[in-house]
Design a protein around this motif. Structure first.
Motif, PDB file in Angstrom:
ATOM      1  N   THR A  45       1.828  -5.962  -3.664  1.00  0.00           N
ATOM      2  CA  THR A  45       3.285  -5.904  -3.840  1.00  0.00           C
ATOM      3  C   THR A  45       3.793  -4.520  -3.468  1.00  0.00           C
ATOM      4  OG1 THR A  45       3.162  -7.520  -5.635  1.00  0.00           O
ATOM      5  CG2 THR A  45       5.181  -6.215  -5.458  1.00  0.00           C
ATOM      6  N   GLN A  71       5.961  -9.021  -0.912  1.00  0.00           N
ATOM      7  CA  GLN A  71       4.752  -9.543  -1.545  1.00  0.00           C
ATOM      8  C   GLN A  71       3.812 -10.090  -0.480  1.00  0.00           C
ATOM      9  OE1 GLN A  71       6.886 -12.290  -4.285  1.00  0.00           O
ATOM     10  NE2 GLN A  71       5.696 -11.319  -5.920  1.00  0.00           N
ATOM     11  N   ASN A 115      -3.585  -9.879  -4.124  1.00  0.00           N
ATOM     12  CA  ASN A 115      -2.119  -9.768  -4.098  1.00  0.00           C
ATOM     13  C   ASN A 115      -1.731  -8.310  -3.881  1.00  0.00           C
ATOM     14  OD1 ASN A 115      -1.824 -12.502  -4.675  1.00  0.00           O
ATOM     15  ND2 ASN A 115      -1.805 -12.160  -6.891  1.00  0.00           N
TER      16      ASN A 115
END
Length: 826
Positions: A495, A464, A493
């Motif tokens: 991932t 992450q 973000n």
């Protein structure tokens, strides 16, 4: 199917019958063993053995050489008492007497020890140097512990001497001419090394490192990432029954100082190894200047900026490793690595904007204070199970990593001329970025017989990446910082789910060696923009990555090797992070979250020649890439220069790397490490191309003097690099160091002078596009006097066992602004 099964059983029965018959009719007796170093317990490759009956010792009945692991196995026809003489470069001859009795089939002589060879020339007592470079089928090893210069140098300085590795004038590292490679620490990943390799290695004393391995043909067991290959740094962490340790301190005139301690101990089944190091840097002020001409704008046509900057900050790193031998077949190991540091940067400058007639449009003072917090915390747990079958191993591994990368900066602007004269424009930005990573891995390896080995494994990584930015402004007489509206990229973000499996095969047959394998690796990406959900996207990638390497021993001192591998590169958060660095409002930079994986094909041909006096290694490589990640710049409609990354390039590179080490006698040694290559880069998107030759050179001399004094002289040169848009300047450096040992070589005092004839280095970079021209010049302080002191203590007699496999995550692109799986067996 039934016929095939019957045929297989028949063939198996025939082979077993022939084996049994040959075993009954054979009258030979087998002796075997392994030659190792008496001090380090390391194997002695290719040691030569002469076996004779004690009744006639001058007439050998058998002459042979050990393999690369120091192992030997040979038949003898007659019973009796024998004397075996062992010899190797840099070692004193060893003698072993043994007796063969009638009826004995196999005798294992176990480990046979050779000691370092010493001799006296006048008043100088010298120890014969072991070869600093050793070749294996897929890697090259440079021994720092056998290089006296490691006492006074840091690891980055020593890296300049390693074949196929170069370090330029700005301390940027390249492997085989590429900045896209991986750096391991003890066969395991270090996220700090991935992001800040130069700073970390500059802070690491070279005498804390045992070996540096250069893996140019990574096999299937390694993650598919790392275009140029792998640099694996093996620290001095092995220990024997008892304890050993060292303490050190160093200081320099350019504001660098530090200290550290190392301790390793073993008691029964328990072993512990730990290091702790602290470094501080307070660099002097360094001048710089920047200019830009915007061909499409006659109003803000010229921009000139002059100023100075300096860096200051502490850096702490350490590790703790615990091992427990459950029994002779099971080993448990726990390790914790901690890197932590911060860097405060101050910039004082003034900027002038002029029109095409060079009339001043605007002028202001620009001061910035920025702070970068970096580091890495790694926790690894490894369980290793071996069987009664030699070299059969099963390893289970888990690893957690946390890597912060926070950036805070404050900008103060005061307008001196122009429409805003007398006004101020201040900004505060706080960026919090970090990576969390969980990795699980299973590895299994087993020999089929003494010539064949297979290996396989699976691995999963959950990663992450997060970046959050808050911006504030303060103008005029305001006393409070006012928050600015959040932009699209302020909450980001990323991932990754990475899954892989591999299979590999190795063969040793006489003078031939062969390794091949394939790795299947898939990635699922998920990207979220919290402030603009319609920009969110997912992506799935899957690749098969093959490799093959073949080697041939031309003689006991010569080897030739050819290899092919396909490597991929995923961009890490340094390249993906959309955080906008606008320390200089006229020249901003940021990452690109839309980058895709790049693929690089590599062909390598290597030749090595090692004798007691002369070591030569030459490597010819060719690589091509059709979607390389390149840094590029453009000027937007507001006249601001933007620098970011894109999958823009097609590159072709041919390079020749050479390493030479010549020791005509034990007192004097000359060495050289260099490369020359032709590079061609093309981008249809930017409608740009560039090609040409580039090269690097590093060389020096070492002189051993009476009374345990040593002198080292060195120097280096690097030409301009071939880049898509820009050109940079060449660089050079030189230096001298003096070492003195005391207290039976337990205490070492070292002094060095870097670039005594050059106070500072000028590094220039230019970019010439159809829309604009830029030029930046940085001056780096280079002349420095350094002194270091180290003291070693303790006594040992049995090695701590280490797991031979562990986690190594090398699946993200490094280099650029920053720079594994399974660990390399120790």
């Amino acid at each position: 199917m039934r016929k095939a099964s019957c045929l297989f059983v028949l063939l198996l029965f025939s082979v077993l019958s022939l084996y049994a018959q040959s075993d009954k009719t054979s009258s030979f007796m087998i002796i075997k063993g392994q030659v190792v170093d008496s001090l380090t317990s390391e194997t002695v490759p290719y040691a030569t053995l002469s076996i004779a009956l004690t009744s006639n010792p001058k007439k050998p009945v058998k002459l042979l050489a050990c393999d690369i692991d120091g192992k030997f196995e040979t038949p003898l026809a007659l019973a009796g008492t024998y004397i075996m003489t062992m010899q190797s470069i840099g070692k004193a001859p060893g003698i072993k007497t043994f007796t063969l009795k009638d009826g004995e089939k196999t005798i294992n002589l176990g480990k046979l020890f050779l000691q370092e060879q010493t001799q006296q020339i006048g008043n100088v007592i010298v120890t014969a140097q072991k070869p600093l470079v050793k070749m294996e089928i897929d890697k090259l090893t440079y021994s720092l512990e056998d290089d006296p210069e490691s006492v006074t140098s840091n690891t980055l300085d020593m890296l300049r001497k390693v074949p196929m590795v170069t370090v330029d004038g700005e301390d940027k590292i390249e492997l085989k001419g590429s900045s896209n490679f991986k750096i391991y620490m003890n066969g395991k990943p270090s996220n700090l090394l991935s992001n800040n390799p130069s700073e970390v290695l500059k802070s690491m004393p070279a005498n804390s490192v045992k070996n540096i391995e250069v893996i140019t043909d990574p096999g299937a067991k390694y993650d598919a990432e790392g275009v140029g290959g792998i640099i694996n740094i093996i620290t001095n962490r092995s220990a024997l029954e008892g304890y050993t340790g060292s303490i050190r301190a160093n200081a320099g005139t350019l504001g660098r100082y530090g200290g550290g301690a190392y301790l390793s101990a073993k008691a029964g089944k328990f072993g512990i190894t730990g290091t702790a190091n602290y470094n501080e840097q307070d660099s002097p002020w360094n001048d710089y200047c920047y200019s830009r001409e915007n061909y499409k704008n006659t109003t803000t046509h010229f921009i000139e900026q002059k100023g100075r900057n300096k860096d200051k900050g502490p850096f702490v790193y350490g590790n703790l490793e615990l091992s427990y031998e459950i029994d002779t077949l099971n080993l448990l190991s726990l390790s914790v690595n901690r890197f932590s540091g911060s860097s405060k940067n101050k910039v004082e400058s003034d900027q002038t904007t002029s029109d095409a007639e060079k009339n001043i449009i605007e002028q202001y003072l620009l001061n910035t204070n920025s702070k970068t917090t970096f580091g890495s915390t790694d926790l690894s747990l490894d369980y290793q199970h071996s069987t009664k079958k030699k070299d059969e191993l099963l390893t289970l591994s888990y690893k957690f990593s946390n890597t912060p990368n926070d950036n805070d900066y404050t900008r103060y602007m005061k307008y001196l001329l122009g429409s805003n004269e007398g006004l101020t424009n201040n900004m505060l930005q706080e960026n919090e970025a970090y990576t969390n990573e969980h990795t699980g891995q299973i590895d299994y390896t087993t020999p089929i017989n003494k010539n064949h080995t297979i290996e396989t494994g699976v691995k999963y990584i959950f990663r992450q990446n997060n970046s959050n930015t808050d911006s504030f402004t303060k103008e005029g007489g305001e006393t409070e910082w006012n928050p600015l509206p959040q932009g699209t990229n302020d909450r980001f973000n990323h991932t990754q789910h990475i899954y892989s499996a591999y299979g590999g095969y190795a063969l040793k047959a006489g003078k031939f060696g062969f390794k091949t394998g394939v790795r299947a690796e898939g990635t699922k990406l998920n990207v979220e923009y919290k402030n603009k959900a319609d920009m969110n996207f997912d992506k799935n990638l899957f690749d098969f990555v093959p490799n093959a390497t073949i080697s041939y021993m031309l003689s006991m001192s010569q080897q030739i090797r050819f290899g092919y591998n396909l490597r991929i590169q995923r961009p890490n958060i340094w390249y993906l992070n959309p955080y906008v660095n606008n320390t200089n409002p006229q020249s901003i930079s940021y990452g690109n979250p839309d980058l895709e994986t790049e693929k690089v094909h590599n062909l390598n041909l290597n030749y090595s020649f090692f004798t007691q006096k002369l070591n030569v290694n030459a490597s010819l490589s060719y690589s091509f890439n059709n979607n390389s990640i390149e840094q590029y710049s453009f000027v937007d409609t507001d006249g601001v220069q933007n620098t970011t990354y894109g999958n823009l390039g097609k590159s072709r590179e041919t390079n020749l790397f050479t390493y030479v080490n010549w020791s005509p006698n034990p007192v004097f040694r000359l060495y050289a490490n260099g490369s020359i290559g032709y590079v061609s880069i093309k981008s249809e998107t930017l409608d740009r191309s560039n090609d040409g030759f580039q090269g690097r050179f590093f060389g020096g001399a070492q002189i051993n003097l009476p009374k345990d004094f040593r002198i080292n002289l060195y120097g280096g040169y690097g030409s301009q690099r071939i880049m898509l848009q820009s050109k940079n300047s060449a660089f050079n450096f030189h230096g001298i160091s003096l070492n003195k040992d005391f207290l039976k070589k337990k205490l070492t005092v070292s002094a060095s002078l870097n670039s005594p004839f050059m106070k500072r280095m000028k590094m220039e970079n230019t970019t010439n596009e159809t829309d604009f021209f830029t030029k930046s010049v940085n001056y780096w302080s280079t002349r420095e006097f350094q002194i270091s002191v180290s003291y070693r203590f303790g006594s040992l007699n049995q090695a701590i066992k280490k797991v031979r496999r562990g986690i190594s995550n090398d699946d993200v692109k490094s280099g650029g602004n920053s720079n594994t799986g399974e660990s390399i067996p120790q």
